[in-house]
Design a protein around this motif. Structure first.
Motif, PDB file in Angstrom:
ATOM      1  N   GLY A  52       0.788  -1.228   0.000  1.00  0.00           N
ATOM      2  CA  GLY A  52       0.000   0.000   0.000  1.00  0.00           C
ATOM      3  C   GLY A  52       0.814   1.269   0.000  1.00  0.00           C
ATOM      4  O   GLY A  52       0.344   2.304  -0.468  1.00  0.00           O
ATOM      5  N   ALA A  53       2.021   1.202   0.523  1.00  0.00           N
ATOM      6  CA  ALA A  53       2.762   2.454   0.695  1.00  0.00           C
ATOM      7  C   ALA A  53       4.249   2.336   0.394  1.00  0.00           C
ATOM      8  O   ALA A  53       4.964   3.324   0.422  1.00  0.00           O
ATOM      9  CB  ALA A  53       2.571   2.982   2.119  1.00  0.00           C
ATOM     10  N   ALA A 112      -0.334   7.190   4.659  1.00  0.00           N
ATOM     11  CA  ALA A 112       0.140   5.818   4.465  1.00  0.00           C
ATOM     12  C   ALA A 112      -0.572   4.889   5.445  1.00  0.00           C
ATOM     13  O   ALA A 112      -0.929   3.754   5.111  1.00  0.00           O
ATOM     14  CB  ALA A 112       1.653   5.745   4.667  1.00  0.00           C
ATOM     15  N   LEU A 163      -3.540   5.476   6.777  1.00  0.00           N
ATOM     16  CA  LEU A 163      -4.939   5.404   6.347  1.00  0.00           C
ATOM     17  C   LEU A 163      -5.100   4.333   5.267  1.00  0.00           C
ATOM     18  O   LEU A 163      -6.013   3.513   5.289  1.00  0.00           O
ATOM     19  CB  LEU A 163      -5.364   6.780   5.810  1.00  0.00           C
ATOM     20  CG  LEU A 163      -6.838   7.006   5.560  1.00  0.00           C
ATOM     21  CD1 LEU A 163      -7.608   6.943   6.865  1.00  0.00           C
ATOM     22  CD2 LEU A 163      -7.048   8.379   4.895  1.00  0.00           C
ATOM     23  N   GLU A 164      -4.169   4.354   4.305  1.00  0.00           N
ATOM     24  CA  GLU A 164      -4.189   3.378   3.225  1.00  0.00           C
ATOM     25  C   GLU A 164      -3.975   1.964   3.795  1.00  0.00           C
ATOM     26  O   GLU A 164      -4.642   1.008   3.402  1.00  0.00           O
ATOM     27  CB  GLU A 164      -3.105   3.726   2.195  1.00  0.00           C
ATOM     28  CG  GLU A 164      -2.930   2.715   1.066  1.00  0.00           C
ATOM     29  CD  GLU A 164      -4.129   2.619   0.133  1.00  0.00           C
ATOM     30  OE1 GLU A 164      -5.005   3.501   0.183  1.00  0.00           O
ATOM     31  OE2 GLU A 164      -4.204   1.625  -0.621  1.00  0.00           O
ATOM     32  N   SER A 208      -7.103   0.829   5.526  1.00  0.00           N
ATOM     33  CA  SER A 208      -8.162   0.485   4.588  1.00  0.00           C
ATOM     34  C   SER A 208      -7.899  -0.873   3.926  1.00  0.00           C
ATOM     35  O   SER A 208      -8.820  -1.650   3.677  1.00  0.00           O
ATOM     36  CB  SER A 208      -8.304   1.661   3.616  1.00  0.00           C
ATOM     37  OG  SER A 208      -8.522   1.249   2.343  1.00  0.00           O
ATOM     38  N   ARG A 263     -10.299  -4.257   4.225  1.00  0.00           N
ATOM     39  CA  ARG A 263     -10.761  -5.014   3.060  1.00  0.00           C
ATOM     40  C   ARG A 263     -10.417  -6.486   3.186  1.00  0.00           C
ATOM     41  O   ARG A 263     -11.244  -7.375   2.984  1.00  0.00           O
ATOM     42  CB  ARG A 263     -10.089  -4.469   1.793  1.00  0.00           C
ATOM     43  CG  ARG A 263     -10.910  -3.433   1.095  1.00  0.00           C
ATOM     44  CD  ARG A 263     -10.061  -2.332   0.497  1.00  0.00           C
ATOM     45  NE  ARG A 263      -8.957  -2.792  -0.340  1.00  0.00           N
ATOM     46  CZ  ARG A 263      -8.064  -1.950  -0.862  1.00  0.00           C
ATOM     47  NH1 ARG A 263      -8.151  -0.654  -0.635  1.00  0.00           N
ATOM     48  NH2 ARG A 263      -7.096  -2.415  -1.602  1.00  0.00           N
TER      49      ARG A 263
END
Lengths: 90, 404
Positions: free
Chosen positions: A18-19, A45, A47-48, A51, A55
């Motif tokens: 993600g980051a 980063a 937050l991503e 998330s 999921r």
């Protein structure tokens, strides 16, 4: 591929996807108690990352959790508490 | 006495070359960088050609932290900025915190990134949209990421005026330096060869539908049928002549004149503003038309617009009064990246004493311009004018000249 326990390896993988990883930071090292900021991850980063965890594990994390959990250990503990509290439907 | 502002670093990412050396070698040789779109399947669209930047390996050139949060245009811009800083011999860490700012131009923003995230929104739901969508699509993102990556805290911003913006950004950079900022990273890079970017451009009805790379983008040619879009651009390091002198920097040339106008509403019958923009730039530079050694044309490739430009050039310089070239015939039109790339090319032309050619176009007599075609022309280039127009009525011109 999800298991009911969220591990440091899971977090490493999700952070990378993600980051990415900061140059000069060894994610494979002993990072459990290193602040995310020192690992090069700013709020977006995280937050991503949050998330992606939501999921993948089909859970909903409190927004506060992501700001309060400032180390990998704190985040892993919090995610596992959620997983225990709300077992994922199969 | 106003401060002289010079260019001391170039970073180029273009369809015809990555890095100044490769780009200039290709450009002086008239290498074509236009081909079929490969970044997405364009076969069902009316326009199928583009100038794509080949072989750009972002994962090898940028830190992995940058990849999930950047559109292609930002990746190209970050690499171009790094090359420009290296070329200028500037290590921002050695400068005072507020000594250097960033002003880039943008035309589209990060369309490819934005399209991907919007598709996730529709097809999978909001929780699948990247947190980085919050800024990765944004016009100012190239300025922001260049600023953050290099720790540049001086005055910064973005200019959005389509292709004219590339010159407007340099002018803003010059303004900031004249107000006391030591150095500005400027220029522009755009890259929106994706379905969303494509339909946005098609809507303007200026893209050629030709599918022959060598007969598609033909500014000033009787068969001009629109332009081919491209991606990439150039980042320039600007600083006061004094700063450049103090640190013994190599100076490519001075940005000595700028002018900008806005067209009257369509149908007003008033003259388009390009001529005035060129005259303002010459006045600002204190340069007479006969002192200009070459014009890098906006070269729209759209007959009405080519006519306007040819007329403006004839009125300012006289019919066939100045060599005109359009190296963008090799790359397609790069939106905000086009004019900074032309300025970089003009500086390289000054350095080598060589006017790079316009490829593919055979200029129609009616335009009355001395277009440098097929082969580069050896010339003592001291002063060059770059023209750029943006969709919606923007006209800008910049004059650069050799460092004394």
């Amino acid at each position: 591929m999800t298991t009911h326990e969220f591990t440091l390896d899971d977090l490493r993988r999700i952070l990378l996807e993600g980051a990415g990883a900061d140059e000069g930071v060894d994610l494979e090292g002993d990072i459990l108690d290193v602040q995310f900021e020192a690992l090069g991850y700013e709020s977006l980063a995280l937050l991503e990352t949050g998330s992606r965890i939501e999921r993948e594990y089909a859970i909903v994390l409190d927004e506060d959790l992501l700001t309060d959990a400032d180390t990998p250990r704190a985040l892993i503990t919090a995610v596992n508490e959620h997983l225990l509290a709300a077992p994922r439907a199969a | 006495m106003t401060t002289s502002v010079v260019v001391t670093g170039l970073g180029i990412t273009a369809p015809t070359g990555l890095g100044t050396r490769d780009y200039w070698a290709a450009t002086r040789a008239g290498k074509n960088g236009i081909g079929r779109v490969t970044r997405f399947d364009a076969s069902s669209y009316p326009a199928t050609l583009a100038g794509e930047v080949p072989g750009f390996a972002a994962e090898e050139l940028l830190p992995s932290r940058m990849l999930p949060q950047t559109d292609r245009m930002t990746r190209l811009a970050l690499v171009a900025a790094q090359w420009a800083l290296d070329d200028a011999g500037v290590d921002p860490k050695e400068l005072a915190e507020y000594d250097m700012g960033v002003v880039t131009a943008s035309s589209s923003g990060g369309f490819e990134f934005g399209q991907n995230e919007l598709q996730k929104l529709w097809s999978q739901g909001s929780q699948y949209v990247s947190a980085y969508q919050s800024f990765a699509w944004f016009y100012a993102v190239n300025s922001g990421q260049i600023s953050i990556s290099n720790g540049l805290k001086g005055p910064s911003g973005v200019i959005v005026s389509d292709e004219a913006g590339g010159l407007d950004a340099l002018a803003q950079g010059r303004r900031l330096i004249r107000k006391g900022t030591r150095m500005i990273v400027s220029g522009g890079v755009d890259a929106s060869i994706c379905p969303w970017g494509w339909v946005a451009q098609l809507a303007a009805k200026r893209l050629t539908t030709s599918d022959e790379p060598a007969r598609a983008f033909l500014p000033f040619d009787a068969e001009a049928s629109g332009y081919v879009p491209g991606e990439g651009g150039a980042i320039l390091i600007m600083e006061s002549a004094e700063s450049a002198h103090e640190r013994g920097a190599r100076v490519y040339g001075e940005v000595c004149g700028y002018g900008a106008t806005f067209d009257a509403a369509p149908g007003s019958g008033r003259e388009p503003g390009l001529r005035k923009a060129i005259e303002f730039a010459l006045d600002d530079a204190g340069v007479r038309p006969e002192d200009v050694d070459v014009v890098f044309a906006d070269a729209a490739g759209v007959p009405e617009l080519d006519r306007v430009e040819a007329q403006a050039l004839a009125e300012v310089f006289g019919e066939r009064g100045v060599p005109v070239t359009a190296p963008k015939t090799m790359t397609g039109r790069l939106y905000s990246g086009a004019a900074p790339l032309d300025v970089a090319t003009a500086l390289l032309a000054i350095e080598e004493g060589l006017i790079p050619p316009t490829v593919n176009s055979r200029p129609a007599d009616e335009y009355g311009i001395d277009l440098v075609t097929e082969h580069p022309r050896t010339a003592d280039v001291r002063t060059a004018l770059v023209a750029a127009r943006g969709y919606g009525g923007f006209n800008s011109a910049v004059v650069v000249r050799a460092a004394d």
